[in-house]
Design a protein around this motif. Sequence first.
Motif, short mmCIF file in Angstrom:
data_model
loop_
_atom_site.label_atom_id
_atom_site.label_comp_id
_atom_site.label_asym_id
_atom_site.label_seq_id
_atom_site.Cartn_x
_atom_site.Cartn_y
_atom_site.Cartn_z
N ILE A 1 -13.29 -71.18 -39.15
CA ILE A 1 -13.20 -70.88 -40.58
C ILE A 1 -12.96 -69.40 -40.81
N VAL A 2 -13.25 -68.58 -39.79
CA VAL A 2 -13.04 -67.14 -39.90
C VAL A 2 -11.58 -66.83 -40.20
N HIS A 3 -10.64 -67.67 -39.75
CA HIS A 3 -9.23 -67.44 -40.02
C HIS A 3 -8.92 -67.64 -41.51
N ALA A 4 -9.59 -68.60 -42.13
CA ALA A 4 -9.43 -68.80 -43.58
C ALA A 4 -10.05 -67.63 -44.33
N TYR A 5 -11.22 -67.17 -43.85
CA TYR A 5 -11.86 -66.01 -44.47
C TYR A 5 -10.92 -64.80 -44.43
N ARG A 6 -10.30 -64.58 -43.27
CA ARG A 6 -9.43 -63.40 -43.13
C ARG A 6 -8.19 -63.54 -44.02
N ALA A 7 -7.62 -64.74 -44.09
CA ALA A 7 -6.43 -64.94 -44.92
C ALA A 7 -6.76 -64.78 -46.40
N ALA A 8 -7.94 -65.26 -46.80
CA ALA A 8 -8.36 -65.10 -48.21
C ALA A 8 -8.63 -63.64 -48.52
N THR B 1 -3.87 -54.51 -42.91
CA THR B 1 -4.79 -53.44 -42.50
C THR B 1 -5.79 -53.97 -41.48
N GLN B 2 -6.08 -53.15 -40.49
CA GLN B 2 -7.04 -53.54 -39.47
C GLN B 2 -8.44 -53.62 -40.08
N VAL B 3 -9.10 -54.74 -39.90
CA VAL B 3 -10.49 -54.88 -40.34
C VAL B 3 -11.36 -55.10 -39.12
N ARG B 4 -12.65 -55.01 -39.30
CA ARG B 4 -13.56 -55.24 -38.18
C ARG B 4 -13.47 -56.69 -37.71
N ASN B 5 -13.53 -56.87 -36.41
CA ASN B 5 -13.54 -58.21 -35.84
C ASN B 5 -14.93 -58.83 -36.05
N VAL B 6 -14.97 -59.94 -36.75
CA VAL B 6 -16.25 -60.60 -37.05
C VAL B 6 -16.24 -61.97 -36.39
N LYS B 7 -17.07 -62.14 -35.39
CA LYS B 7 -17.19 -63.44 -34.73
C LYS B 7 -18.23 -64.29 -35.46
N VAL B 8 -17.84 -65.52 -35.74
CA VAL B 8 -18.74 -66.43 -36.45
C VAL B 8 -19.52 -67.24 -35.41
N THR B 9 -20.66 -66.69 -35.01
CA THR B 9 -21.52 -67.40 -34.05
C THR B 9 -22.53 -68.30 -34.75
N LYS B 10 -22.74 -68.05 -36.02
CA LYS B 10 -23.59 -68.90 -36.85
C LYS B 10 -23.00 -68.93 -38.25
N PRO B 11 -23.31 -69.95 -39.03
CA PRO B 11 -22.71 -70.05 -40.36
C PRO B 11 -22.94 -68.80 -41.21
N ILE B 12 -21.87 -68.22 -41.70
CA ILE B 12 -21.98 -67.10 -42.63
C ILE B 12 -21.10 -67.39 -43.84
N SER B 13 -21.44 -66.79 -44.94
CA SER B 13 -20.68 -66.99 -46.17
C SER B 13 -19.46 -66.09 -46.19
N PHE B 14 -18.54 -66.38 -47.08
CA PHE B 14 -17.35 -65.55 -47.22
C PHE B 14 -17.74 -64.13 -47.63
N GLU B 15 -18.74 -64.03 -48.49
CA GLU B 15 -19.20 -62.72 -48.93
C GLU B 15 -19.73 -61.91 -47.76
N GLN B 16 -20.52 -62.55 -46.91
CA GLN B 16 -21.05 -61.85 -45.73
C GLN B 16 -19.94 -61.41 -44.80
N TYR B 17 -18.95 -62.27 -44.64
CA TYR B 17 -17.82 -61.93 -43.79
C TYR B 17 -17.10 -60.70 -44.33
N CYS B 18 -16.80 -60.70 -45.62
CA CYS B 18 -16.05 -59.59 -46.22
C CYS B 18 -16.80 -58.27 -46.10
N CYS C 1 -10.65 -71.86 -54.00
CA CYS C 1 -9.65 -72.89 -53.70
C CYS C 1 -9.03 -72.65 -52.33
N TYR C 2 -8.76 -71.38 -52.03
CA TYR C 2 -8.21 -71.03 -50.72
C TYR C 2 -9.18 -71.43 -49.60
N LEU C 3 -10.45 -71.10 -49.81
CA LEU C 3 -11.43 -71.36 -48.75
C LEU C 3 -11.59 -72.85 -48.47
#
Length: 494
Positions: free
Chosen positions: A361-368, A383-400, A425-427
């Motif tokens: 789902i991290v790919h959808a987060y990044r595209a959104a 733009t280069q952003v930090r690499n965020v590995k989803v090892t446990k469920p995180i929200s889109f807000e937390q990812y951003c 809708c994207y997510l």
Amino acid sequence: MAAPVVTCTCRTCLKARVTLERIFNVLDTYGWLLDSYVVDFFQEQLWKKLPNSWKTTLQTVSPDEFGKWLAGDISCSRVWPLSLLTLRQIAKNLQLNRDYQNDENVWRCNGRKKSENNSENFVLECKNEGLHDSRKKHNLFLKHVKIKKRHEIQQIARVCADCAQESNAECIVDVGAGVGHLARSLAFKYVLHVICIEQDALLSQQARKWDKELLVSLSKYLPDLPVNMPQHISIKLEDIDSDLSETIKDIRRTFSDNFHLNKKKSGFGIVGLHPCGDLAATLLRLYTSQCETRFICIVGCCYMKLTLKNPADVSNGYPLSKYLSSFTKHKKLSYTALEVACHAIESYCDKLKTGNYEDLIVHAYRAALETILVKQNSQLRHTQVRNVKVTKPISFEQYCMAATADFEPNLRPKDSDLQNPQIKCYLNQWRQIVIFGALRTMIAPLVETVVLLDRFLYLSENNLTPILKPVFNPRLSPRNFLLLSMKNTKQSRS
């Protein structure tokens, strides 16, 4: 001097050229999938670019069902679009087979008479087990080595030892040696003289420390062990103006000063365990242009770092072969195509088949997030952003928050952006992104096949019999193809 360029007409080289032409015909139609950036999934409306018949079917397919179909699971009873079925079959037929347990998957140039080079059979047998066959001594070589690296070293060290014996070369140059795991196996286990070339001085320093540790440990069991410590050189091997004669002089001097070898024993083999980008091309040029080089044994990686310049450029990373260099209609590969070719289709299918794909789902987060950043400022695209590995469920807000932690406060997404109904809708379309990624993964092996067959033909054109075979478990080591060539005695002394 380098061998004259020849066009080999053996069955394997003919097959390689035909395969390359057919691959580029496929990429003419479907290469856009590989050239696309997944971060642009919503920006460029990539799903809408798929054929209508594909969209109609795939929008009702779950990722796990698609993973099973992609892996060829016959239990899939769905009626699939004929063009999609055809593409899957063509991709399977044209790509190099990655099954490392089947000797039939070997590509071998048969352009020269067998009497000139007897490497045909020994490389498949790998009988050389070295001096230390007890389990306890064997385990000493595994200290500090991760499982993936253990698997790779055990396989490639045996092949190199066999090549050294067959080509009468007591010396090995390990390029991109890192902390020296492979070099220690070659030096301590197979009693070879090894020079390690590594541009990172800290890695070379660590390698020397572990060399001494292993020597002390082995001496407890074998006090008379005839070992020559690996020699570590911290330089960056570059292919500037294609003149590598000074590098050869440095290598010969090191062998002479540290191992006391005379000129008759100055010949050496080149080994590269995953040389990055252009380094693989540099090693191939070194091998073809210098008479001191007896054999080469490389497993490439990081294809996206290849220099894609004019084929006439001597420092070009791709294409290398005269065949592809003259193949003007189709030969370009994009950065994104080369990057996706570095992933393992086996692991991706495993994820999908087992339903263990929610981290994607991290790919959808990044595209959104991309749509938010571009709307805010068009210059923030890609733009280069930090690499965020989803090892446990995180929200889109937390990812951003994590991904844009290095941004200026005024450039980070606002709460209103994150709560936008369009973003939600994207997510909800994240499964479409997973399947889109799977489509790219399905044809990505064609790109790796192009790169490897280009190198295969390059050696063949230089009258140096190449062998290409899968040697590692692709689930452990995604880049698992070994490219090998060994000069006959006349060639190496001419």
